[in-house]
Write a protein that holds these residues in place. Structure first.
Motif, PDB file in Angstrom:
ATOM      1  N   ASN A   1       0.815  -1.204   0.000  1.00  0.00           N
ATOM      2  CA  ASN A   1       0.000   0.000   0.000  1.00  0.00           C
ATOM      3  C   ASN A   1       0.858   1.266   0.000  1.00  0.00           C
ATOM      4  O   ASN A   1       1.965   1.287   0.532  1.00  0.00           O
ATOM      5  N   ASN A   2       0.290   2.323  -0.614  1.00  0.00           N
ATOM      6  CA  ASN A   2       0.858   3.669  -0.561  1.00  0.00           C
ATOM      7  C   ASN A   2       2.256   3.767  -1.147  1.00  0.00           C
ATOM      8  O   ASN A   2       3.112   4.466  -0.625  1.00  0.00           O
TER       9      ASN A   2
ATOM     10  N   THR B   1       4.469   5.093  -4.266  1.00  0.00           N
ATOM     11  CA  THR B   1       4.408   5.981  -5.423  1.00  0.00           C
ATOM     12  C   THR B   1       5.527   5.630  -6.382  1.00  0.00           C
ATOM     13  O   THR B   1       6.497   4.974  -6.023  1.00  0.00           O
TER      14      THR B   1
ATOM     15  N   ASN C   1      -3.614   0.599  -6.410  1.00  0.00           N
ATOM     16  CA  ASN C   1      -3.124   0.644  -5.031  1.00  0.00           C
ATOM     17  C   ASN C   1      -1.953   1.620  -4.896  1.00  0.00           C
ATOM     18  O   ASN C   1      -0.981   1.353  -4.203  1.00  0.00           O
ATOM     19  N   ASN C   2      -2.070   2.762  -5.552  1.00  0.00           N
ATOM     20  CA  ASN C   2      -0.993   3.741  -5.586  1.00  0.00           C
ATOM     21  C   ASN C   2      -1.534   5.095  -5.132  1.00  0.00           C
ATOM     22  O   ASN C   2      -2.562   5.555  -5.626  1.00  0.00           O
ATOM     23  N   ASP C   3      -0.829   5.737  -4.221  1.00  0.00           N
ATOM     24  CA  ASP C   3      -1.243   7.051  -3.706  1.00  0.00           C
ATOM     25  C   ASP C   3      -1.017   8.172  -4.706  1.00  0.00           C
ATOM     26  O   ASP C   3      -1.533   9.284  -4.514  1.00  0.00           O
TER      27      ASP C   3
ATOM     28  N   ALA D   1      -4.036   9.988  -6.187  1.00  0.00           N
ATOM     29  CA  ALA D   1      -5.258   9.432  -5.596  1.00  0.00           C
ATOM     30  C   ALA D   1      -6.140  10.568  -5.071  1.00  0.00           C
ATOM     31  O   ALA D   1      -5.659  11.490  -4.405  1.00  0.00           O
TER      32      ALA D   1
ATOM     33  N   HIS E   1      -9.857   7.717  -0.654  1.00  0.00           N
ATOM     34  CA  HIS E   1      -9.284   6.599   0.080  1.00  0.00           C
ATOM     35  C   HIS E   1     -10.415   5.777   0.695  1.00  0.00           C
ATOM     36  O   HIS E   1     -11.452   6.324   1.082  1.00  0.00           O
TER      37      HIS E   1
ATOM     38  N   PRO F   1      -5.832   3.469  -1.412  1.00  0.00           N
ATOM     39  CA  PRO F   1      -6.054   4.643  -2.277  1.00  0.00           C
ATOM     40  C   PRO F   1      -6.874   4.283  -3.508  1.00  0.00           C
ATOM     41  O   PRO F   1      -6.889   3.136  -3.959  1.00  0.00           O
TER      42      PRO F   1
ATOM     43  N   GLU G   1     -12.554  10.169   2.309  1.00  0.00           N
ATOM     44  CA  GLU G   1     -12.358   8.845   2.905  1.00  0.00           C
ATOM     45  C   GLU G   1     -13.709   8.131   3.046  1.00  0.00           C
ATOM     46  O   GLU G   1     -14.666   8.712   3.560  1.00  0.00           O
TER      47      GLU G   1
END
Length: 523
Positions: A91-92, A94, A116-118, A121, A124, A137, A164
């Protein structure tokens, strides 16, 4: 001459810059008159007149992947692209490269980078029940393109602008599997999360992923999970999967009832199974399975698993068990001593077995119909000779394949050609060398050319379009009947069976002749 690709038109272009000779000549004169007044002024000349001629080629249009084919690295095990894909499993993460877009030739691959990349994004999700949540994300545009529910959530008339969103009823692994399909167009299913993924696909209306989940469940369906999947298929309204579950439960009823998954079903599914007319099981097995379910249900309801509470949670479902159809020994040594029946019920059932005038019972007293076995006979005739068929511990074997899922219950075998005799038979069923079922039993032959059934302990599930090996080692009278004029393909009702010789056969049995004349199966 410059070959370029016109933006948005996917076509080859040739552009010619034509400078007129007179313009060039005048330009030279003007620059020479200035002399040495300003050497730096020579760089600021007036623009030159030119014409642009665009020639469109008639070649077939190409996509980005055709123009920029992906190249495999020569000396590395993993490319940068694979490394980024691996990073996105966490997760998270970049993309650190400033020009990561250049690594991916197609829009599909560039879109997959966002999974699954911030990076970029704009929403969330907090997924999972309290205590087991995961923050994931998302990108509203991508999600809305993949799901009508997400489209309504982000762009509909009642859309709420939230950064969120909490989703407590979906497991994180299942939600990630759904996101991977939406972003990457990839279906990644696992046995322990496929039901949860199916729930997520149904909730967010992702029909193709839901269909893939159902196909996965159908191919992994077995007696161990058939009862649980039956319960879930009814919940998800998947009639095809429900039918598949019933096929397995009917044919392999005793295995299904003894499985751990049977105790996990809901009360409605329990009732439907106990009502089943085609259940292929002894009634004492049905009775014991119902008691096991009642014990686990007491735990779910936080009740002490006493006899009274077991009967309470079973309720009217107890009377769906056809206790009067049990063998007398099974009833006397099992149900009568279980304590689950009242004294009056026990006495009435004993009278039902023995008295001429039978009492009225609340229990169903009509035996279940069960399943009628089908027989696939592969020989057109049989014969015997004075010097064969003999058995000296050697194996008779044949391979077969079917075009529909069936359940092999046993084999039909030839018997003695020299009067009545008893045989000991070790039967075996294998797939790619793995034993799926075997049994050691005896059968009595009356001296006729009839076939005599030998059964497995439980029917064995056979998948279509795969060859299985049927084998038998016989011990008994050395001379027996044998089949001849064998067929390579036999039609049995709606099932087509193909035969081929087996390398395991060391006693002469093959497609054209020998033993194992019949396959006994449920379909």
């Amino acid at each position: 001459i410059l070959m370029v690709d016109e933006k948005g038109k996917n076509m080859k272009c040739l552009t010619f810059f034509l400078m007129l000779p007179e313009t060039v000549k005048n330009r030279s004169k003007k620059s020479s008159k200035k002399g040495n007044s300003s050497s730096s002024g020579n760089s600021k000349l007036p623009p030159v007149c030119y014409e642009i001629i665009t020639l469109k080629t008639k070649k077939k249009k190409k996509m980005a992947a055709d123009i920029f084919p992906r190249k495999k690295p020569a000396n590395t095990n993993t490319t940068a692209v694979q490394q980024y894909h691996q990073q996105n499993l966490n997760n998270n993460n970049t993309i650190p490269a400033p020009n990561w877009q250049g690594l991916y030739p197609t829009i599909r691959e560039r879109n997959a980078v966002m999974f699954n990349n911030d990076l970029m994004a704009d929403v969330h999700f907090v997924v999972g029940p309290p205590g087991g949540t995961q923050r994931l994300p998302g990108h509203k545009y991508v999600l809305a393109v993949g799901s009508s529910v997400f489209h309504a959530m982000f762009y509909g008339e009642l859309a709420e602008d939230k950064d969120e969103i909490r989703i407590p009823d979906v497991e994180p692994a299942a939600f990630l599997a759904m996101l991977k399909y939406i972003y990457c167009d990839e279906i990644d299913l696992a046995a322990d999360t496929v039901l949860a993924t199916l729930y997520a696909a149904k909730k967010y209306i992702v029909p193709h992923l839901a269909r893939a989940c159902v196909n996965f469940l159908e191919t992994s369906l077995s007696a161990k999970n058939a009862c649980v999947l039956l319960s879930q298929s009814c919940l998800f309204e998947e009639p095809d999967l429900t039918q598949r579950c019933w096929e397995v439960i009917d044919a392999q009823a005793e295995l299904a009832l003894k499985s751990e998954g049977f105790c996990d079903i809901d009360f409605q599914t329990l009732e439907s199974i106990l009502r089943r007319e085609t259940l292929n099981a002894k009634e004492i097995v049905v009775f014991e399975a119902a008691l096991n379910w009642a014990e686990v249900e007491c735990q779910r309801q936080e009740l002490t698993a006493t006899i009274e509470n077991k009967r309470k949670v079973l309720g009217k479902a107890l009377y769906l068990i056809r206790i009067p159809t049990m063998a007398l020994d099974d009833f006397a040594n099992g149900a009568a001593q279980s304590g689950i029946l009242t004294l009056n019920e026990t006495n009435d059932i004993f009278l039902w077995y023995t008295a001429a005038k039978k009492p009225e019972l609340q229990f169903v007293s009509k035996p279940r119909k069960g399943l009628v076995p089908q027989r696939c006979h592969r020989f057109q005739s049989c014969a015997y000779r004075s010097n064969q068929w003999r058995y000296r511990g050697r194996c008779d074997s044949i391979q077969f394949a079917v075009d529909k899922r069936v359940f092999i219950a046993g084999f039909g075998l030839y018997g003695s050609s020299c009067g009545s005799a008893e045989y000991s038979a070790k039967i075996e069923l294998k797939r790619q060398g793995v034993i799926l079922g075997q049994n050691l039993s005896k059968y009595f032959s009356d001296g006729s050319s009839n076939t005599f059934p030998v059964w497995f302990e439980y029917p064995v599930q056979i998948e279509p379009d795969t060859f299985y090996t049927a084998s038998v080692i016989l011990d008994g009278n050395e001379l027996s009947y044998f089949g001849q004029e064998g067929m390579t393909e036999v039609q049995c009702g709606k099932v087509t069976v193909q035969f081929q010789c087996s390398s395991d056969s060391t006693n002469g049995t093959g497609v054209q002749g020998g033993q194992i004349p019949e396959l006994i199966f449920y379909a």
